[in-house]
Design a protein around this motif. Structure first.
Motif, PDB file in Angstrom:
ATOM      1  N   ASP A  78     -97.692 -26.823 -82.202  1.00 35.66           N
ATOM      2  CA  ASP A  78     -97.140 -27.923 -81.410  1.00 35.66           C
ATOM      3  C   ASP A  78     -97.416 -27.711 -79.915  1.00 35.66           C
ATOM      4  OD1 ASP A  78     -95.481 -30.308 -81.016  1.00 35.66           O
ATOM      5  OD2 ASP A  78     -94.024 -28.915 -80.168  1.00 35.66           O
ATOM      6  N   ILE A  79     -97.232 -26.486 -79.443  1.00 38.49           N
ATOM      7  CA  ILE A  79     -97.488 -26.177 -78.026  1.00 38.49           C
ATOM      8  C   ILE A  79     -98.964 -26.417 -77.703  1.00 38.49           C
ATOM      9  CG2 ILE A  79     -97.555 -24.317 -76.312  1.00 38.49           C
ATOM     10  CD1 ILE A  79     -95.107 -23.108 -77.867  1.00 38.49           C
ATOM     11  N   ALA A  80     -99.861 -25.928 -78.568  1.00 38.91           N
ATOM     12  CA  ALA A  80    -101.298 -26.106 -78.338  1.00 38.91           C
ATOM     13  C   ALA A  80    -101.647 -27.593 -78.268  1.00 38.91           C
ATOM     14  CB  ALA A  80    -102.104 -25.417 -79.442  1.00 38.91           C
ATOM     15  N   ASP A  81    -101.095 -28.367 -79.187  1.00 32.95           N
ATOM     16  CA  ASP A  81    -101.412 -29.795 -79.199  1.00 32.95           C
ATOM     17  C   ASP A  81    -100.851 -30.511 -77.973  1.00 32.95           C
ATOM     18  OD1 ASP A  81    -103.043 -30.416 -81.463  1.00 32.95           O
ATOM     19  OD2 ASP A  81    -101.354 -29.974 -82.771  1.00 32.95           O
TER      20      ASP A  81
ATOM     21  N   THR B 269     -95.513 -19.809 -72.858  1.00 36.33           N
ATOM     22  CA  THR B 269     -94.466 -20.623 -73.479  1.00 36.33           C
ATOM     23  C   THR B 269     -93.945 -19.967 -74.745  1.00 36.33           C
ATOM     24  OG1 THR B 269     -95.506 -22.629 -72.594  1.00 36.33           O
ATOM     25  CG2 THR B 269     -93.919 -22.918 -74.374  1.00 36.33           C
ATOM     26  N   VAL B 270     -94.847 -19.430 -75.559  1.00 35.69           N
ATOM     27  CA  VAL B 270     -94.434 -18.798 -76.821  1.00 35.69           C
ATOM     28  C   VAL B 270     -93.522 -17.605 -76.554  1.00 35.69           C
ATOM     29  CG1 VAL B 270     -95.236 -17.538 -78.862  1.00 35.69           C
ATOM     30  CG2 VAL B 270     -96.462 -19.588 -78.105  1.00 35.69           C
ATOM     31  N   ILE B 271     -93.933 -16.710 -75.658  1.00 35.85           N
ATOM     32  CA  ILE B 271     -93.122 -15.497 -75.442  1.00 35.85           C
ATOM     33  C   ILE B 271     -91.823 -15.856 -74.722  1.00 35.85           C
ATOM     34  CG2 ILE B 271     -94.093 -14.734 -73.212  1.00 35.85           C
ATOM     35  CD1 ILE B 271     -93.163 -12.496 -76.255  1.00 35.85           C
ATOM     36  N   SER B 272     -91.854 -16.866 -73.851  1.00 34.23           N
ATOM     37  CA  SER B 272     -90.625 -17.279 -73.170  1.00 34.23           C
ATOM     38  C   SER B 272     -89.603 -17.778 -74.181  1.00 34.23           C
ATOM     39  CB  SER B 272     -90.930 -18.381 -72.146  1.00 34.23           C
ATOM     40  OG  SER B 272     -91.767 -17.910 -71.109  1.00 34.23           O
ATOM     41  N   GLU B 273     -90.049 -18.583 -75.132  1.00 32.82           N
ATOM     42  CA  GLU B 273     -89.126 -19.104 -76.152  1.00 32.82           C
ATOM     43  C   GLU B 273     -88.642 -17.994 -77.081  1.00 32.82           C
ATOM     44  OE1 GLU B 273     -90.909 -22.436 -78.110  1.00 32.82           O
ATOM     45  OE2 GLU B 273     -90.816 -23.700 -76.325  1.00 32.82           O
TER      46      GLU B 273
ATOM     47  N   GLY C 285    -100.124 -35.920 -69.754  1.00 29.84           N
ATOM     48  CA  GLY C 285     -99.219 -35.392 -68.740  1.00 29.84           C
ATOM     49  C   GLY C 285     -97.911 -34.878 -69.310  1.00 29.84           C
ATOM     50  N   ALA C 286     -97.710 -35.057 -70.642  1.00 33.18           N
ATOM     51  CA  ALA C 286     -96.452 -34.590 -71.223  1.00 33.18           C
ATOM     52  C   ALA C 286     -96.334 -33.080 -71.123  1.00 33.18           C
ATOM     53  CB  ALA C 286     -96.368 -35.019 -72.690  1.00 33.18           C
ATOM     54  N   GLY C 287     -97.443 -32.399 -71.364  1.00 33.89           N
ATOM     55  CA  GLY C 287     -97.456 -30.947 -71.228  1.00 33.89           C
ATOM     56  C   GLY C 287     -96.445 -30.288 -72.140  1.00 33.89           C
ATOM     57  N   VAL C 288     -95.964 -29.126 -71.706  1.00 32.83           N
ATOM     58  CA  VAL C 288     -94.988 -28.385 -72.483  1.00 32.83           C
ATOM     59  C   VAL C 288     -93.762 -28.193 -71.628  1.00 32.83           C
ATOM     60  CG1 VAL C 288     -94.490 -26.153 -73.537  1.00 32.83           C
ATOM     61  CG2 VAL C 288     -96.722 -27.190 -73.837  1.00 32.83           C
TER      62      VAL C 288
END
Length: 432
Positions: free
Chosen positions: A126-129, A154-158, A418-421
């Motif tokens: 989901d993050i990659a997309d 983002t992955v390690i932060s979550e 522009g939605a980004g993560v």
């Protein structure tokens, strides 16, 4: 005395852009000249390079070679750590030896098992997309800043329970603490960055004490406060290590892997035609031009003989995985990128008790990121001549930027440009 002992140390020329862009011709020469070579490495430090695969494999499991920089005779090694927090920086899994290493690693190892990591795949996808949704309409991107960096951050932060909105701060402090190039780091800059990082982590841990979450840092606080298996300095050092190590090499695996494919169009086409090759491709990117370069430092607790060369007590030993992983005695045709290569037991993640704890996570992130980029970016090509790519100068290898073009397309339904993560997506909740 071995003849190698009396040789002048070879200088790894980090000030030379040609070497930074492609260190492998010099690495090959060093390996051919001898299995152990004295060298001046990044920051002007002297080390003994172990250049061949079998010697490197053995050295990584040799208890006479310590991970603790306090065993080093060169005082500049400790001086590169922030003066105010030198002791706590040395108390991470990365720098500890048994029994402390065993105790610290056990506290976090459950979060990084292959099964736990596999459960993260939907969120990583989901993050990659989402990241690609933000760039696909434009037909151009910097795949470092827009994709390879924010994905593992983002992955390690979550996973840890760190607000993703804080990532630019901790990335900046980390950059200030990393050794780069030929010159020693500025102690004042390193110290200021660590003070800011420590202050941030102290505040974050205090907030989690009052409002625990289902995340890894909350679990570590429990181990600190209830079970007394960590002291406060160890807790902060562990938080720092997991946060930084959780992204700093993976960004280079992703961006370096894509750069390698763009430099080898036949391999790029092979992977596009058969995405099932992705796991083998990730191993080959790690072997061929991995993120840890030139290798892994250890410190001789006593005089140690490697390949007939006596290395004196206190010396820095650099197990040069980037050189050893192209050893023709272990890997046929080692200078060729071959994503179908089998029996690819590279040293990019180390070996022995310090084998990279996050290896399953890095592999999964690499597979998802590169596979998604190839699927969603048709016509992918460098936006600059290959010679204009700039590479990070030392320690951690990868492109500084990776400007590319591709055929523009629409984002996924609901994945607006522009939605980004953001940090409000479904969090990763696997603690130990």
């Amino acid at each position: 005395m071995s003849s190698t002992m009396s040789q002048q140390p070879v200088l790894l020329p980090y000030a030379d852009p040609a070497f930074v862009a492609d260190p492998f011709p010099l690495y090959r020469q060093l390996r051919e000249e001898g299995p152990v070579r004295r060298a001046v490495i990044a920051g002007g430090l002297e080390a003994w390079l172990v250049t061949r695969y079998e010697d490197g494999l053995a050295a990584l499991s040799d208890p006479r070679l310590s991970s603790d920089a306090r065993d080093a005779s060169d005082p500049r090694l400790l001086q590169q750590l922030p003066a105010s927090q030198r002791e706590s920086m040395l108390r991470t899994m990365l720098r500890a030896d048994p029994p402390d290493h065993t105790r610290l690693r056990r506290l976090v190892s459950k979060a990084f098992t292959a099964r736990r990591v596999a459960e993260l795949r939907p969120r990583i996808q989901d993050i990659a997309d989402r990241l690609l949704d933000a760039v696909v309409p434009s037909g151009r991107a910097d795949l470092v800043a827009d994709f390879a960096l924010p994905l593992p951050v983002t992955v390690i932060s979550e996973l840890l329970g760190v607000p993703v909105t804080d990532r630019h701060d901790f990335q900046r402090w980390t950059d200030d603490m990393i050794l780069r190039g030929a010159e020693p780091p500025d102690p004042a800059v390193v110290d200021a960055a660590w003070q800011q990082m420590r202050s941030y982590l102290t505040g974050l841990l205090a907030a989690k004490r009052s409002r625990p979450g289902d995340d890894l840092l909350s679990a570590l606080i429990t181990a600190r406060d209830e079970e007394q298996r960590l002291d406060e300095d160890e807790l902060i050092a562990m938080s720092f290590l997991l946060l930084v190590a959780g992204y700093i090499t993976t960004v280079n695996l992703i961006s370096g892997g894509i750069a390698a494919l763009l430099a080898h169009p036949d391999q790029l086409q092979l992977l596009r035609d058969d995405p099932e090759l992705l796991p083998d491709a990730i191993e080959e990117f790690l072997r061929y031009d991995g993120p840890v370069n030139p290798g892994i430092a250890r410190f001789a607790r006593e005089d140690v003989e490697i390949a007939g060369v006596t290395i004196p007590r206190g010396a820095t030993v650099l197990i040069a995985s980037a050189i050893a992983d192209r050893d023709p005695a272990r890997f046929p045709d080692p200078d060729r990128l071959d994503i179908t290569r089998q029996d690819n037991a590279h040293l990019a993640f180390g070996h022995g008790i310090h084998y990279c704890l996050g290896a399953p996570l890095a592999r999964l992130e690499g597979q998802v990121a590169i596979g998604t980029a190839l699927r969603r970016l048709p016509g992918l090509a460098l936006a600059v001549p290959p010679g204009e790519l700039r590479w990070k100068p030392s320690g951690l290898r990868g492109p500084e930027r990776l400007p590319v073009t591709f055929t523009p397309s629409r984002p996924r339904p609901g994945g607006a440009p522009g939605a980004g993560v953001t940090s409000d997506g479904p969090g990763v909740t696997d603690g130990p």
